[in-house]
Enzyme design. Structure first.
Site, PDB file in Angstrom:
ATOM      1  N   HIS A   1       0.865  -1.197   0.000  1.00  0.00           N
ATOM      2  CA  HIS A   1       0.000   0.000   0.000  1.00  0.00           C
ATOM      3  C   HIS A   1       0.893   1.235   0.000  1.00  0.00           C
ATOM      4  CE1 HIS A   1      -3.809   2.087   1.858  1.00  0.00           C
ATOM      5  NE2 HIS A   1      -3.099   2.934   1.129  1.00  0.00           N
TER       6      HIS A   1
ATOM      7  N   HIS B   1       1.341   4.872  -2.386  1.00  0.00           N
ATOM      8  CA  HIS B   1       0.987   5.751  -3.515  1.00  0.00           C
ATOM      9  C   HIS B   1       2.267   6.415  -3.991  1.00  0.00           C
ATOM     10  CE1 HIS B   1      -3.360   5.534  -2.448  1.00  0.00           C
ATOM     11  NE2 HIS B   1      -2.856   5.338  -1.238  1.00  0.00           N
TER      12      HIS B   1
ATOM     13  N   HIS C   1      -9.543   1.119  -1.231  1.00  0.00           N
ATOM     14  CA  HIS C   1      -9.496   1.741   0.089  1.00  0.00           C
ATOM     15  C   HIS C   1     -10.916   1.658   0.662  1.00  0.00           C
ATOM     16  CE1 HIS C   1      -5.699   3.284  -1.276  1.00  0.00           C
ATOM     17  NE2 HIS C   1      -5.538   4.123  -0.265  1.00  0.00           N
TER      18      HIS C   1
ATOM     19  N   GLU D   1     -11.280   3.277   6.076  1.00  0.00           N
ATOM     20  CA  GLU D   1     -10.215   4.157   6.585  1.00  0.00           C
ATOM     21  C   GLU D   1     -10.910   5.244   7.399  1.00  0.00           C
ATOM     22  OE1 GLU D   1      -8.212   6.506   3.567  1.00  0.00           O
ATOM     23  OE2 GLU D   1      -6.566   7.059   4.911  1.00  0.00           O
TER      24      GLU D   1
ATOM     25  N   ASP E   1       1.856   3.969   2.811  1.00  0.00           N
ATOM     26  CA  ASP E   1       0.810   4.836   2.227  1.00  0.00           C
ATOM     27  C   ASP E   1       1.411   6.023   1.459  1.00  0.00           C
ATOM     28  OD1 ASP E   1      -1.810   5.462   1.617  1.00  0.00           O
ATOM     29  OD2 ASP E   1      -2.355   6.171   3.604  1.00  0.00           O
ATOM     30  N   ASP E   2       1.702   7.116   2.168  1.00  0.00           N
ATOM     31  CA  ASP E   2       2.276   8.322   1.534  1.00  0.00           C
ATOM     32  C   ASP E   2       3.439   8.789   2.400  1.00  0.00           C
ATOM     33  OD1 ASP E   2       0.069   8.899  -0.565  1.00  0.00           O
ATOM     34  OD2 ASP E   2      -1.026   8.633   1.309  1.00  0.00           O
TER      35      ASP E   2
HETATM   36  N1  ADE Z   1      -4.585   8.770  -1.667  1.00  0.00           N
HETATM   37  C1  ADE Z   1      -3.351   8.777  -1.164  1.00  0.00           C
HETATM   38  N2  ADE Z   1      -3.355   8.367   0.103  1.00  0.00           N
HETATM   39  C2  ADE Z   1      -4.637   8.073   0.422  1.00  0.00           C
HETATM   40  C3  ADE Z   1      -5.289   7.595   1.572  1.00  0.00           C
HETATM   41  N3  ADE Z   1      -4.644   7.331   2.707  1.00  0.00           N
HETATM   42  N4  ADE Z   1      -6.630   7.441   1.529  1.00  0.00           N
HETATM   43  C4  ADE Z   1      -7.295   7.718   0.419  1.00  0.00           C
HETATM   44  N5  ADE Z   1      -6.731   8.171  -0.688  1.00  0.00           N
HETATM   45  C5  ADE Z   1      -5.410   8.346  -0.705  1.00  0.00           C
HETATM   46 ZN    ZN Z   2      -3.704   4.796   0.560  1.00  0.00          ZN
END
Ligand code: ADE
Ligand code: ZN
Length: 334
Positions: free
Chosen positions: A14, A16, A194, A197, A275-276
């Site tokens: 996971h 991005h 997703h 969350e 994630d990011d």
């Molecule tokens: N795009 C990038 N990170 C995300 C996240 N945690 N939830 C939804 N969309 C995303």
């Molecule tokens: Zn994500």
């Protein structure tokens, strides 16, 4: 324990790629491409990363992606992430990209995919890191835009293993994308989404039933529905959990309150992911360390996160066996 974590072989499911844009690279690309950004320095960018929910993050995140214009930019972005993988002993990674973030700005699909795949191929050859690519639909955009994106992806199908669904969860339920996911499945793509969350446990149920997903991204709000948790265990439905993301976006107030260990001990196939990472303060090792520092956890449980991720990955049974052997061997010797 820290050195056990750092050297543990890991698999990321996971991530991005747009979320790996570090402020320094953002500045370099802004300069190279003559793009104005509303910050004076990388430090000032970092100071702006104070989020109170998912949307407050997404607004800044989509703005950051504006500096990505040329094939070389997408290559540089991806290569920088792969070097982080090497540092963190990530042996396999499955990467999301958001084509609409770029095509909506007039960047060709081809430009995005060419830059990313050039870096992935090089990582396979030079770093021994294998990978897969997953294309996400932005759920705040409409179904028609998702269908257009799917048709643009078809010529590049050999590079893309599956489709996903990201962006603002609340107000954009799985149902909205049921038809486009069906079409993607008909073309032979796998699917993930997703769900759970910021949105409800019902979104997890709907993603499984309506979108045919083989993994749920995040999914931490399953705990609100004990019957759903039991079903996730029974079906070994993986959750790609992102601990630092969840605390930065206030899904959990603190890492101590995070439910990942509870889910692991209930038998859910949970995994740890970043994630990011450029926005949430850390890559894979940082996520593992944050969990281990906030919870009592054994080496065996830490290794189980890697084994779960290998099991949940989109690679051949033979490659899975090889990787699981690596993790078991590491656990036995450390
Ligand atoms: N795009 C990038 N990170 C995300 C996240 N945690 N939830 C939804 N969309 C995303
Ligand atoms: Zn994500």
């Amino acid at each position: 324990m820290d050195s056990f974590i750092k050297n543990l072989p890991k698999v990321e499911l996971h991530l991005h790629i747009e979320g790996t844009l570090e402020p320094e690279l953002m500045f370099e690309l802004a300069k190279r491409n003559n793009i104005d950004i509303p910050f004076d320095s990388p430090d000032q960018v970092r100071q702006a990363y104070q989020f109170h929910n998912l949307q407050s993050f997404l607004d800044i995140y989509y703005q950051g992606a504006n500096v990505l214009i040329h094939e070389q930019d997408f290559y540089d972005l991806t290569w920088a992430y792969l070097l982080k993988c090497q540092q963190d002993n990530v042996i396999h990674t499955e990467i999301f990209f958001d084509p609409q973030t770029h095509t909506e700005r007039g960047i060709e699909f081809e430009t995005v995919i060419a830059g990313i795949t050039r870096a992935l191929k090089q990582a396979d050859q030079e770093l021994g890191i294998s990978s897969q690519l997953i294309m996400c639909f932005l759920r705040h955009l409409d179904e028609e835009s998702a269908f257009t994106t799917l048709s643009k992806a078809l010529p590049y199908k050999k590079h893309i293993i599956g489709v996903g669904l990201d962006s603002s969860e609340v107000g954009h339920p799985p149902e909205k994308f049921q038809r486009v996911f069906q079409e993607a499945l008909n073309h032979g793509f796998l699917s993930v989404a997703h769900a759970g969350e910021e949105g409800s446990a019902q979104n997890i149920r709907d993603a499984i039933e309506m979108l045919g997903v083989t993994r749920i991204d995040h999914g931490v709000r399953c705990s609100e529905d004990p019957e759903l948790v039991a079903e996730l265990v029974a079906h070994r439905m993986p959750l790609t959990v992102c601990p630092l993301s969840n605390t930065k976006l206030k899904v959990f107030e603190t890492m101590q309150q995070h439910n990942i260990i509870e889910l692991l001990r209930k038998g859910v196939c949970v995994t740890i992911n970043s994630d990011d990472p450029a926005y949430f303060g850390g890559y894979m090792n940082d996520n593992f360390l944050a969990v281990a520092h906030a919870h009592e956890i054994t080496k065996q449980e830490l290794a189980q996160f890697s084994i779960n991720a290998i099991e949940a990955s989109f690679i051949s049974p033979h490659a899975k066996e090889d990787m699981i052997t690596q993790v078991r061997h590491y656990l036995a010797n450390h």
